[in-house]
Write a protein that holds these residues in place. Structure first.
Motif, PDB file in Angstrom:
ATOM      1  N   LYS A 193       8.013   0.126 -11.091  1.00 40.75           N
ATOM      2  CA  LYS A 193       9.062  -0.543 -10.312  1.00 40.75           C
ATOM      3  C   LYS A 193       8.814  -0.382  -8.815  1.00 40.75           C
ATOM      4  N   ASP A 194       7.553  -0.570  -8.446  1.00 36.46           N
ATOM      5  CA  ASP A 194       7.098  -0.408  -7.060  1.00 36.46           C
ATOM      6  C   ASP A 194       6.803  -1.798  -6.492  1.00 36.46           C
ATOM      7  N   SER A 195       7.692  -2.278  -5.633  1.00 34.48           N
ATOM      8  CA  SER A 195       7.542  -3.636  -5.115  1.00 34.48           C
ATOM      9  C   SER A 195       6.286  -3.790  -4.248  1.00 34.48           C
ATOM     10  N   MET A 196       5.870  -2.711  -3.560  1.00 33.81           N
ATOM     11  CA  MET A 196       4.673  -2.796  -2.729  1.00 33.81           C
ATOM     12  C   MET A 196       3.420  -2.972  -3.585  1.00 33.81           C
ATOM     13  N   LEU A 197       3.372  -2.306  -4.723  1.00 37.21           N
ATOM     14  CA  LEU A 197       2.246  -2.486  -5.638  1.00 37.21           C
ATOM     15  C   LEU A 197       2.232  -3.898  -6.212  1.00 37.21           C
ATOM     16  N   ILE A 198       3.406  -4.408  -6.527  1.00 36.76           N
ATOM     17  CA  ILE A 198       3.503  -5.782  -7.031  1.00 36.76           C
ATOM     18  C   ILE A 198       3.001  -6.754  -5.964  1.00 36.76           C
ATOM     19  N   ALA A 199       3.432  -6.545  -4.721  1.00 39.66           N
ATOM     20  CA  ALA A 199       2.990  -7.410  -3.617  1.00 39.66           C
ATOM     21  C   ALA A 199       1.480  -7.329  -3.440  1.00 39.66           C
ATOM     22  N   GLU A 200       0.922  -6.117  -3.613  1.00 41.40           N
ATOM     23  CA  GLU A 200      -0.534  -5.960  -3.492  1.00 41.40           C
ATOM     24  C   GLU A 200      -1.242  -6.720  -4.614  1.00 41.40           C
ATOM     25  N   GLY A 201      -0.635  -6.701  -5.803  1.00 40.28           N
ATOM     26  CA  GLY A 201      -1.202  -7.484  -6.906  1.00 40.28           C
ATOM     27  C   GLY A 201      -1.186  -8.966  -6.588  1.00 40.28           C
ATOM     28  N   GLY A 229      10.027  -5.334   6.542  1.00 38.03           N
ATOM     29  CA  GLY A 229       9.777  -5.222   7.970  1.00 38.03           C
ATOM     30  C   GLY A 229       8.299  -5.265   8.328  1.00 38.03           C
ATOM     31  N   ASP A 230       8.021  -5.040   9.613  1.00 42.92           N
ATOM     32  CA  ASP A 230       6.652  -5.135  10.121  1.00 42.92           C
ATOM     33  C   ASP A 230       5.758  -4.058   9.512  1.00 42.92           C
ATOM     34  N   SER A 231       4.540  -4.448   9.178  1.00 44.89           N
ATOM     35  CA  SER A 231       3.587  -3.510   8.589  1.00 44.89           C
ATOM     36  C   SER A 231       2.180  -4.089   8.690  1.00 44.89           C
ATOM     37  N   TYR A 232       1.197  -3.219   8.469  1.00 39.26           N
ATOM     38  CA  TYR A 232      -0.188  -3.672   8.406  1.00 39.26           C
ATOM     39  C   TYR A 232      -0.348  -4.710   7.310  1.00 39.26           C
ATOM     40  N   GLU A 233       0.269  -4.460   6.140  1.00 41.87           N
ATOM     41  CA  GLU A 233       0.130  -5.369   5.002  1.00 41.87           C
ATOM     42  C   GLU A 233       0.681  -6.751   5.310  1.00 41.87           C
TER      43      GLU A 233
END
Length: 251
Positions: free
Chosen positions: A22-30, A62-66
């Motif tokens: 349930k990690d949205s950042m991992l999903i976004a990376e996928g 928000g703002d990030s490298y990704e």
């Protein structure tokens, strides 16, 4: 072009892990990896859909490298399709995010795409040419020098190699003999790091030797590039085109 199995496996793995945890950042990376996968296959419509799915998640955080990296990808894909205004818009979005997030890695990517936009001759790629500029070598070099400064600050060998190649190619377009030193240095670093970037860097060195009327040396590098392509990149349309251009230039 067919999808690359290793990239497909990575995208699936990241997405599944994200769902399980349930990690949205991992999903976004996928989603981001799926976008890269379809970009490499030249299916830009599907690629953009995956990038937009990633964007919807990342913008809420928000703002990030990704987030900056994603806008760079969107800008680069627009540039591949000769969509000038979209490419510029996304590049400036990326730069603004990179500055606000104080990410040197994001700044490197943002400055690099702005340099590539400036080095391209856009005139003739639009039916009207309205607002479409010619290439500006000085502006391109300006942004590449910014990338070079940041790459050395990060002490990242491959970032240094990439910008050495970019500056070398820019000098090569001016038939400046200094280009060879930049391009061979970039390739040497990539070989030491055993990076995939060896293919385009090898082709750049070949182009340089052809430009300076040394076809025998150029042929050696074209053959090296062909072997790299046959071993690992037969499904990457972009590199196939680049290789064929070098054969045309040689003959």
């Amino acid at each position: 072009m067919p999808l690359q199995p290793n990239k497909l496996q990575l995208a699936r793995k990241l997405y599944r892990e994200g769902v399980e945890k349930k990690d949205s950042m991992l999903i976004a990376e996928g989603y981001y990896e799926y976008g890269k996968l379809y970009t490499a296959a030249s299916d830009y419509l599907t690629a953009k859909r995956w990038f937009i799915k990633a964007l919807r998640i990342l913008e809420t955080r928000g703002d990030s490298y990704e987030l900056a990296r994603l806008y760079v990808r969107l800008g680069d894909m627009a540039m591949t399709q000769a969509h000038y205004h979209e490419s510029v818009r996304n590049a400036h979005h990326a730069l603004a995010i990179a500055k606000r997030s104080h990410s040197n890695k994001a700044l490197i990517r943002s400055f690099a795409i702005l340099a590539r936009i400036h080095e391209r001759n856009w005139v003739g790629e639009s039916p009207t040419n309205t607002g479409w500029p010619t290439s500006n070598s000085d502006s391109a070099l300006y942004y590449f020098r910014k990338v070079e400064y940041l790459a050395y600050r990060l002490n990242d060998p491959m970032e240094v190699a990439h910008v050495k190649q970019d500056i070398g190619n820019q000098l090569l377009s001016r038939k400046d003999p200094r280009a060879l030193a930049y391009l061979t240095t970039a390739l040497s670093i990539a070989n030491q790091q055993k990076q995939a970037d060896r293919l385009p860097m090898t082709l750049s060195v070949a182009s340089a030797y052809l430009t300076f009327d040394q076809p025998d040396r150029a042929w050696t590098y074209i053959m090296r590039a062909q072997r790299l392509y046959d071993e690992k990149y037969t499904n990457v349309y972009y590199w196939q085109v680049a290789l064929e251009h070098n054969y045309i230039f040689f003959y």
